[in-house]
Scaffold this active site. Structure first.
Site, short mmCIF file in Angstrom:
data_model
loop_
_atom_site.label_atom_id
_atom_site.label_comp_id
_atom_site.label_asym_id
_atom_site.label_seq_id
_atom_site.Cartn_x
_atom_site.Cartn_y
_atom_site.Cartn_z
CE LYS A 186 -1.89 1.84 3.97
NZ LYS A 186 -1.74 3.28 4.17
CG ASN A 187 2.07 2.69 3.62
OD1 ASN A 187 0.93 3.05 3.32
ND2 ASN A 187 2.40 2.32 4.84
NE ARG A 241 -0.52 10.18 10.30
CZ ARG A 241 -0.97 9.17 9.51
NH1 ARG A 241 -2.24 8.83 9.55
NH2 ARG A 241 -0.14 8.59 8.67
CG ASP A 296 2.26 1.18 9.73
OD1 ASP A 296 2.57 1.38 8.54
OD2 ASP A 296 1.97 2.09 10.53
NE ARG A 326 -7.66 4.52 4.40
CZ ARG A 326 -6.88 5.22 5.21
NH1 ARG A 326 -7.27 5.49 6.43
NH2 ARG A 326 -5.70 5.66 4.82
C1 EPZ Z 1 3.63 6.77 6.79
O1 EPZ Z 1 2.89 7.80 7.43
C2 EPZ Z 1 2.66 5.64 6.58
N1 EPZ Z 1 1.58 6.08 5.72
C3 EPZ Z 1 2.11 5.18 7.93
O2 EPZ Z 1 1.31 4.03 7.68
C4 EPZ Z 1 3.27 4.76 8.83
O3 EPZ Z 1 2.77 4.43 10.10
C5 EPZ Z 1 4.27 5.90 8.94
O4 EPZ Z 1 4.70 6.31 7.63
C6 EPZ Z 1 5.50 5.50 9.73
O5 EPZ Z 1 6.12 4.40 9.11
C7 EPZ Z 1 1.79 6.09 4.38
O6 EPZ Z 1 2.87 5.76 3.91
C8 EPZ Z 1 0.63 6.52 3.52
P1 EPZ Z 1 5.78 9.88 9.22
P2 EPZ Z 1 3.54 9.28 7.58
O7 EPZ Z 1 5.80 11.16 8.47
O8 EPZ Z 1 4.37 9.55 6.39
C9 EPZ Z 1 5.80 13.11 12.69
C10 EPZ Z 1 -0.58 2.71 7.69
O9 EPZ Z 1 -1.19 2.14 8.60
N2 EPZ Z 1 5.91 14.11 11.62
O10 EPZ Z 1 6.93 8.94 9.10
O11 EPZ Z 1 2.43 10.21 7.91
C11 EPZ Z 1 4.47 12.38 12.66
O12 EPZ Z 1 3.49 13.12 13.36
C12 EPZ Z 1 -0.10 4.12 7.91
O13 EPZ Z 1 -0.28 2.20 6.58
C13 EPZ Z 1 6.14 15.43 11.99
O14 EPZ Z 1 6.24 15.77 13.16
O15 EPZ Z 1 4.45 9.07 8.85
C14 EPZ Z 1 4.79 11.07 13.33
O16 EPZ Z 1 4.75 11.27 14.73
C15 EPZ Z 1 -0.47 4.65 9.28
N3 EPZ Z 1 6.25 16.36 11.00
C16 EPZ Z 1 6.23 10.81 12.91
O17 EPZ Z 1 6.76 12.06 12.45
C17 EPZ Z 1 6.15 16.02 9.68
O18 EPZ Z 1 6.27 16.92 8.82
C18 EPZ Z 1 6.36 9.80 11.77
O19 EPZ Z 1 5.49 10.23 10.75
C19 EPZ Z 1 5.92 14.68 9.33
C20 EPZ Z 1 5.80 13.74 10.32
#
Ligand code: EPZ
Length: 420
Positions: free
Chosen positions: A24-25, A125, A307, A399
C-alpha cells in the site's frame, strides 16, 4: 457508519498457504511519482485497495489518463494531459498520501494547491517537515483554510529533517527529482518503500542515490521517459499475516514476500517461542507451544514497525506474562487495546506505554475499529477469542489490506460480513 460488520468465530488455527499483495505505502508513492513523467507509465502488482482507488480518482481529476486493471493488478498512467495543479480538500482528506501530490506537482509544474491530507487518527501528524523541504527547494508555501499553496521553480538544495519522516522523505524526493541541480536529503526514512520509490524514479531516468540509508542524493533531470515498474510486496500485510498465524497457533506459509523486510518482527516472534523459517520469497510461521511475553518499542525502519505494533499487541494479550509496548512514532495508537478490554484483555496505558498482562483466554465481544491497523488488530483478536466477535467500522481494513477476509477464510478462519 459502515453498512456491514465483520463476524468472526475464533479459536481456529490458520493452516495452509497464502500470498502477499503489492505494498500500500509504496503504491501510493509510486503512483503519485508517475505524474513527474513526460511519458506514460505502467505499474504492476498494485493492490486492489481503497487508498489506490482514491488516488486514481485524484489523478483522473487532475487530467491524467488512468486505467487500473484490478484483476491484473496493473495500472496505466498517462500524465501528459494533466491540466490542473489543484486537489480540493474534499478529495485530499480521503487519504493520507494525497499530500504526495504536493511534491509531484511542484516537481513537474512548480506549482501545487492541495488540501490537507486525511488518514488514520493515530496522532497529530503535522506536515511541517514536508513544507520545510519544499521551501528549501525554492517553493513559497502558504497554508490557508486547510489548503497548502506551494509555488516556485525547484532548485537543488540540502535538507536536514528535524525528525525521520516517511512522508516527508517521499515528498522531498518527488519535489527534487526534476529540480535544477543536486539535492541532498539528510536524516531520512529508510523504509523499503523509500527504496522502491527511488528505484521507480531511476527507472524513469532520475538520478537518485542512497535510498535505504540515512542520506539520499538526487541529481535533478529535465526529462523523464516512460517506465514499466513492479512495486514490492506489502511489508505490513506480510507481518499482519505472520502475527495472525502465530496468534491462532497455526501453520502458515506466506508466499510472495521479502523476508529481509520482516527481520524486526521475525526476531520478536522467535523471542516469543514462535517458529519462523524463510526462503527467498516465502515465510513459514508455526507455533508448537505457548507464547512468552515480550517487550516492544516501535522505531523507524529497520526497527519494529509502528504499523505492526497494533496487531502484535493484540497477540500479546494472551502471552504468558506481562509485555511492555512503547509506541515512539505516533501519540495515539493504543485504541484497539481499549476495545479489547471488552474481550477480557488486561491492559494499562500510560502515555506512550501499554503494559499488557497476558490472560489465558479472550472472549468474543462487539468491538469497533478506529483506524486501519487497529482494524487488523481487532481481526487478530477475534481469531484468537473464544466465541463470536463482531467488528464494527471494518471498512477501515479495506483501505490497506487486499481481500483480507478471503485470504483468512482460505486459511480456515470463520470470518464473514453481515449487513447492518
Ligand atoms: C507513513 O505515514 C505511513 N503512511 C504510515 O502508515 C506509517 O505508520 C508511517 O509512515 C511510519 O512508518 C503512508 O505511507 C501513507 P511519518 P507518515 O511522516 O508519512 C511526525 C498505515 O497504517 N511528523 O513517518 O504520515 C508524525 O506526526 C499508515 O499504513 C512530523 O512531526 O508518517 C509522526 O509522529 C499509518 N512532522 C512521525 O513524524 C512532519 O512533517 C512519523 O510520521 C511529518 C511527520
Amino acid at each position: 457508519m459502515d453498512n456491514y460488520k465483520l463476524l468472526i468465530t475464533g479459536g481456529l488455527p490458520l493452516i495452509g498457504e497464502t500470498y502477499v499483495s503489492g505494498g500500500k505505502n509504496t503504491s501510493v508513492a509510486v503512483i503519485a511519482a508517475s505524474l513527474l513523467c513526460d511519458e506514460p507509465c505502467t505499474i504492476e502488482n498494485l493492490p486492489d485497495i481503497e487508498d489506490v482507488h482514491v488516488l486514481v480518482d485524484i489523478l483522473t481529476n487532475l487530467g491524467a489518463q488512468v486505467e487500473f486493471d484490478t484483476a491484473a493488478r496493473r495500472m496505466y498512467i498517462d500524465p501528459h494531459k494533466v491540466a490542473s495543479c489543484v486537489v480540493p480538500y474534499r478529495q485530499s482528506q480521503r487519504m493520507r498520501a494525497s499530500y504526495y501530490l504536493l511534491g509531484a506537482l511542484l516537481g513537474r509544474f512548480g506549482q501545487a494547491e492541495v488540501g490537507y491530507p486525511g488518514g488514520c487518527a493515530i496522532g497529530n501528524r503535522p506536515v511541517d517537515q514536508h513544507l520545510k523541504a519544499f521551501r528549501a527547494l525554492g517553493a513559497e508555501v502558504e497554508e490557508k483554510g486547510a489548503v497548502i499553496y506551494a509555488k516556485g521553480k525547484m532548485t537543488g538544495a540540502g535538507v536536514f529533517f528535524d525528525r525521520i519522516t516517511v512522508g516527508g522523505t517521499i515528498n522531498a524526493m518527488l519535489a527534487a527529482a526534476r529540480a535544477e541541480g543536486t539535492t541532498v536529503l539528510y536524516n531520512v526514512a529508510r523504509e523499503p518503500h523509500i527504496v522502491d520509490l527511488a528505484n521507480f524514479l531511476n527507472s524513469m531516468g532520475c538520478k537518485v542515490k542512497g535510498a535505504g540509508t540515512g542520506t539520499i542524493r538526487i541529481q535533478g533531470v529535465r526529462y523523464l521517459h516512460g517506465s514499466t515498474y513492479t512495486v514490492i510486496p506489502d511489508q505490513i500485510e506480510t507481518g499482519t499475516l505472520m502475527i495472525a498465524a502465530a496468534a491462532t497457533r497455526g501453520d502458515v506459509v506466506i508466499r510472495g514476500c521479502i523476508p529481509t523486510h520482516m527481520e524486526a518482527l521475525t526476531a520478536k516472534l522467535l523471542e516469543m517461542g514462535v517458529q519462523v523459517s524463510d526462503t527467498d520469497d516465502a515465510i513459514r510461521v508455526r507455533t508448537l507451544r505457548g507464547h512468552r511475553a515480550v517487550n516492544i518499542k516501535t522505531q523507524e525502519y529497520p526497527g519494529f514497525p509502528t504499523d505492526l505494533q497494533q496487531p502484535m499487541s493484540a497477540m500479546l494479550t494472551k502471552a504468558s506474562g506481562d509485555s511492555i509496548v512503547i509506541e515512539t512514532i505516533f501519540e495515539s495508537r493504543f485504541k484497539h487495546l481499549i476495545e479489547m478490554q471488552r474481550m477480557g484483555a488486561r491492559v494499562r496505558i500510560l502515555d506512550d506505554t501499554a503494559i499488557i498482562e497476558g490472560v489465558p483466554e479472550l472472549y468474543g465481544a462487539p468491538i469497533t475499529a478506529t483506524d486501519l491497523r487497529a482494524g487488523a488488530a481487532l481481526v487478530v483478536a477475534g481469531l484468537m477469542a473464544k466465541g463470536v466477535t463482531e467488528i464494527y467500522e471494518p471498512a477501515y481494513i479495506e483501505r490497506g489490506y487486499e481481500h483480507m477476509e478471503e485470504k483468512l477464510r482460505a486459511l480456515g478462519a470463520d470470518i464473514h460480513r453481515e449487513a447492518l
